[in-house]
Design an enzyme around this catalytic site. Structure first.
Site, PDB file in Angstrom:
ATOM      1  CE  LYS A 219      22.821   7.780  39.803  1.00  0.00           C
ATOM      2  NZ  LYS A 219      23.405   6.673  39.827  1.00  0.00           N
TER       3      LYS A 219
ATOM      4  CB  SER B  95      35.132  24.823  36.210  1.00  0.00           C
ATOM      5  OG  SER B  95      34.098  25.786  36.094  1.00  0.00           O
TER       6      SER B  95
ATOM      7  CB  CYS C 200      51.644  48.229  38.095  1.00  0.00           C
ATOM      8  SG  CYS C 200      52.142  48.277  36.544  1.00  0.00           S
TER       9      CYS C 200
ATOM     10  N   GLY D 156      46.208  47.972  37.167  1.00  0.00           N
ATOM     11  CA  GLY D 156      44.992  48.243  36.592  1.00  0.00           C
ATOM     12  C   GLY D 156      45.216  48.849  35.285  1.00  0.00           C
TER      13      GLY D 156
ATOM     14  CG  HIS E 104      52.415  43.456  38.876  1.00  0.00           C
ATOM     15  ND1 HIS E 104      51.101  43.666  39.298  1.00  0.00           N
ATOM     16  CD2 HIS E 104      52.622  44.029  37.807  1.00  0.00           C
ATOM     17  CE1 HIS E 104      50.508  44.574  38.331  1.00  0.00           C
ATOM     18  NE2 HIS E 104      51.635  44.832  37.306  1.00  0.00           N
TER      19      HIS E 104
ATOM     20  CE1 TYR F 186      34.566  43.115  37.351  1.00  0.00           C
ATOM     21  CE2 TYR F 186      35.103  44.156  35.173  1.00  0.00           C
ATOM     22  CZ  TYR F 186      34.656  44.299  36.565  1.00  0.00           C
ATOM     23  OH  TYR F 186      34.521  45.504  37.050  1.00  0.00           O
TER      24      TYR F 186
ATOM     25  N   GLY G 238      44.050  23.494  40.328  1.00  0.00           N
ATOM     26  CA  GLY G 238      45.507  24.253  40.427  1.00  0.00           C
ATOM     27  C   GLY G 238      46.075  24.087  41.940  1.00  0.00           C
TER      28      GLY G 238
ATOM     29  N   GLY H 107      48.887  51.693  40.460  1.00  0.00           N
ATOM     30  CA  GLY H 107      48.992  52.370  41.799  1.00  0.00           C
ATOM     31  C   GLY H 107      49.933  53.370  41.748  1.00  0.00           C
TER      32      GLY H 107
ATOM     33  CD  GLU I 215      51.574  42.201  42.922  1.00  0.00           C
ATOM     34  OE1 GLU I 215      52.090  42.902  43.390  1.00  0.00           O
ATOM     35  OE2 GLU I 215      50.710  42.400  41.797  1.00  0.00           O
TER      36      GLU I 215
HETATM   37  N1  GLN Z   1      47.913  50.536  32.746  1.00  0.00           N
HETATM   38  C1  GLN Z   1      49.278  50.870  33.218  1.00  0.00           C
HETATM   39  C2  GLN Z   1      50.113  50.558  32.341  1.00  0.00           C
HETATM   40  O1  GLN Z   1      49.904  50.050  31.379  1.00  0.00           O
HETATM   41  C3  GLN Z   1      49.562  50.013  34.602  1.00  0.00           C
HETATM   42  C4  GLN Z   1      49.620  48.531  34.323  1.00  0.00           C
HETATM   43  C5  GLN Z   1      49.373  47.632  35.351  1.00  0.00           C
HETATM   44  O2  GLN Z   1      48.880  48.004  36.412  1.00  0.00           O
HETATM   45  N2  GLN Z   1      49.807  46.405  35.422  1.00  0.00           N
HETATM   46  O3  GLN Z   1      51.494  51.060  32.233  1.00  0.00           O
END
Ligand code: GLN
Length: 567
Positions: free
Chosen positions: A218, A41, A414, A387, A541, A82, A46, A416, A543
């Site tokens: 192989k 893998s 988000c 996060g 987000h 992770y 992708g 951040g 991005e």
């Molecule tokens: N943990 C935060 C929330 O749930 C931010 C989520 C994120 O960064 N995607 O609102």
């Protein structure tokens, strides 16, 4: 394929068969390219599939990709970064594997839930149908029912997308137990649709052990044998390797897998993944697919010219360099932030400046293992990405403070964004215990609290505020200028918490500007500071909507400002 036989299979009363066809489905109208991987893998199936899709698009063919995952989860939403990299969010709110991000970027498409499936989804549907008695008293089995539902999804996508080609990527590796259902469904598809309507591609890996200094085929041969053992004869093989493989290797593969030598290709490490479509074109990979699918008469190469232009633009020469720090807690695996890295690459192309990423582990800052001045030294801009949870957040808050006070361009995404609000509340508004409900229950001080609509929600999977939502932008703000003076834009969200409305007035009085919000709800979606070169936070987000030749405006703003800052 005999129409009568197909009719019989589609007939629910048939005892042995279960191969439901969506209404209006006509064999041969849409063709399929099915991509499997062998040996190991992580060989970039992708990216390979997306780049291949691009070459087909360049032939003026309408392409619809679908990824069939091998894991049982219903979607990718509950997976740890992770283990599985970033969770990519589609506009319709589906939480998917990061490969869907690749497809969207390469093919410049807005994908939906129809472009992604997992055995978990299929089993869920199967069990719900069984409980409703929809299998007419039959014992529900892997074959024909799991395979029947899987084939239905592919055909359904064909009908819904009106695609010329459905590009099916089977997750996992040949020989996995987990993806057997998908392999068997592929075998049946080839049988039912006819060999001229399905092209089976295998991306295999050619090892080059360093102690030998030569290629060994192989493992690839065994992988291909295993594929054939499943009744799947590949039409085309692409050898993935680190360096270009020798002709002898291709010959061995060809002979062992009954695939003519002219249909054995090679792809190896390239500097820029956007070179891949043209690289495939030059080797004749898409040409071979056209032949296999008997499409030589109707396909056009729009072609090489537009693909060449696209490739050249993506390879624009870069003069200078800036360094953007990404301060998160999963920095050991850059796949976690892959769309952010890609968005920065898009800016790099647009601004003809190399963008170097410096990973900053916020847990180390939080525990004092690393000094913030040291860690942020030399960066020209900072991103605090999304996060969840407690670990690393004090490190994020410290980073937000540092860049605010030192006029370093900043983009908070988000979590951040939320941490920038907490920092501002603590250090500018004097709410010294300010925090988020996500880490502790403290209604008096939590400037970030749970979204009202989220209070009753039970369970984790698919329950966040997900997908594309509109953002109303305040006139004459930085955000408004970044988005080309648009009053409304649409971006993608994935969150459970938001700015506590109780504190909005106070935060604004202290100088925080909420320049973007939800049109009908009091959900703050963009923040900015006036007397700072670039301090922007987005609850969304940004991005996820960035494209190779069309970078997302807030990322572009950040990198532009970083370039200025460096000067
Ligand atoms: N943990 C935060 C929330 O749930 C931010 C989520 C994120 O960064 N995607 O609102």
């Amino acid at each position: 394929m005999d129409e009568k036989f197909l009719g019989q299979m589609a007939d629910k009363s048939s005892e042995e068969q279960y191969s439901p066809f969506p209404e209006g489905y006509k064999i041969g109208k849409t063709k399929y390219v099915i991509i499997t991987g062998s040996v190991i893998s992580g060989i970039g199936k992708g990216i390979f599939s997306s780049a291949l899709g691009k070459t087909l698009q360049d032939r003026e063919l309408k392409v619809a990709p679908i990824k069939i995952e091998a894991y049982l989860n219903v979607d990718s939403g509950t997976l740890s970064p992770y283990r599985h990299g970033e969770v990519f969010v589609l506009d319709d709110g589906t939480e998917t594997d990061m490969d869907l991000g690749s497809y969207e970027r390469f093919l410049d498409m807005k994908l939906t839930k129809d472009n992604f499936t997992t055995p978990g989804q299929i089993y869920k549907k199967l069990i719900e149908k069984e409980r409703k008695g929809e299998y007419n008293g039959r014992d529900v089995q892997y074959i024909p029912h799991v395979t029947g539902e899987t084939k239905y999804l592919l055909r359904n996508l064909a009908i819904k997308s009106k695609a010329d080609i459905v590009l099916v990527e089977i997750g996992g590796t040949v020989g996995d137990f987990e993806n057997l259902f998908a392999m068997e469904s592929a075998r049946q598809m080839i049988y039912e649709e006819g060999p001229e309507n399905v092209c089976l591609v295998n991306l295999t890996y050619i090892v080059e052990p360093s102690h030998l200094g030569e290629f060994k085929s192989k493992a690839a041969q065994l992988g291909l044998r295993e594929l054939m053992r499943l009744g799947l004869q590949p039409d085309l093989i692409v050898c993935r390797s680190q360096h270009p493989v020798t002709e002898t290797i291709k010959e061995k593969i060809s002979l062992n897998a009954n695939v003519p030598l002219k249909r054995v290709f090679n792809t190896y490490d390239v500097d820029n993944i956007y070179e891949l479509p043209l690289f495939f074109r030059k080797q004749g990979i898409d040409e071979a697919i056209m032949e296999i699918l008997h499409w030589e008469k109707i396909h056009k190469v729009n072609g090489s010219k537009s693909l060449k232009e696209w490739t050249d633009k993506n390879a624009a020469e870069k003069k200078d360099e800036v360094t953007i720090g990404i301060a998160g807690k999963y920095t050991g695996t850059s796949d976690t932030y892959i769309s952010i890295v890609k968005a920065l690459e898009h800016c790099s192309t647009a601004l003809k400046t190399n963008v170097k990423v410096k990973w900053i582990e916020t847990t180390d800052i939080e525990t004092g293992k690393k000094k913030i001045e040291e860690e942020l030294k030399g960066i020209d801009g900072l991103i605090i990405p999304g996060g969840f949870g407690t670990r690393g957040i004090e490190g994020k808050i410290a980073c937000a403070k540092y860049v605010r006070e030192n006029n370093i361009p900043f983009l908070g995404i988000c979590y951040g964004f939320q941490m920038a609000v907490v920092e501002f509340a603590r250090n500018v508004c004097g709410i010294k215990d300010a925090s988020t409900e996500e880490v502790k229950h403290d209604p008096e001080n939590n400037v970030i609290c749970i979204l009202p609509e989220q209070e009753e929600v039970e369970g984790l999977g698919g329950t966040l505020r997900l997908g594309g939502f509109d953002i109303k932008i305040k006139k004459d703000t930085k955000a408004w200028n970044l988005y080309g003076k648009k009053d409304s834009v649409r971006e993608r969200f994935r969150h459970r918490f938001n700015v506590n409305t109780k504190f909005i007035e106070k935060l604004e009085k202290c100088g925080l500007i909420f320049s973007g919000m939800a049109p009908e709800k009091k959900i703050m979606q963009i923040l900015e500071l006036k007397d700072h070169p670039f301090f922007i936070g987005t609850q969304y987000h940004a991005e996820f909507t960035s494209r190779p030749l069309n970078p997302n405006p807030v990322y572009l703003g950040l990198v532009k400002s970083a370039i200025e800052n460096k000067k």
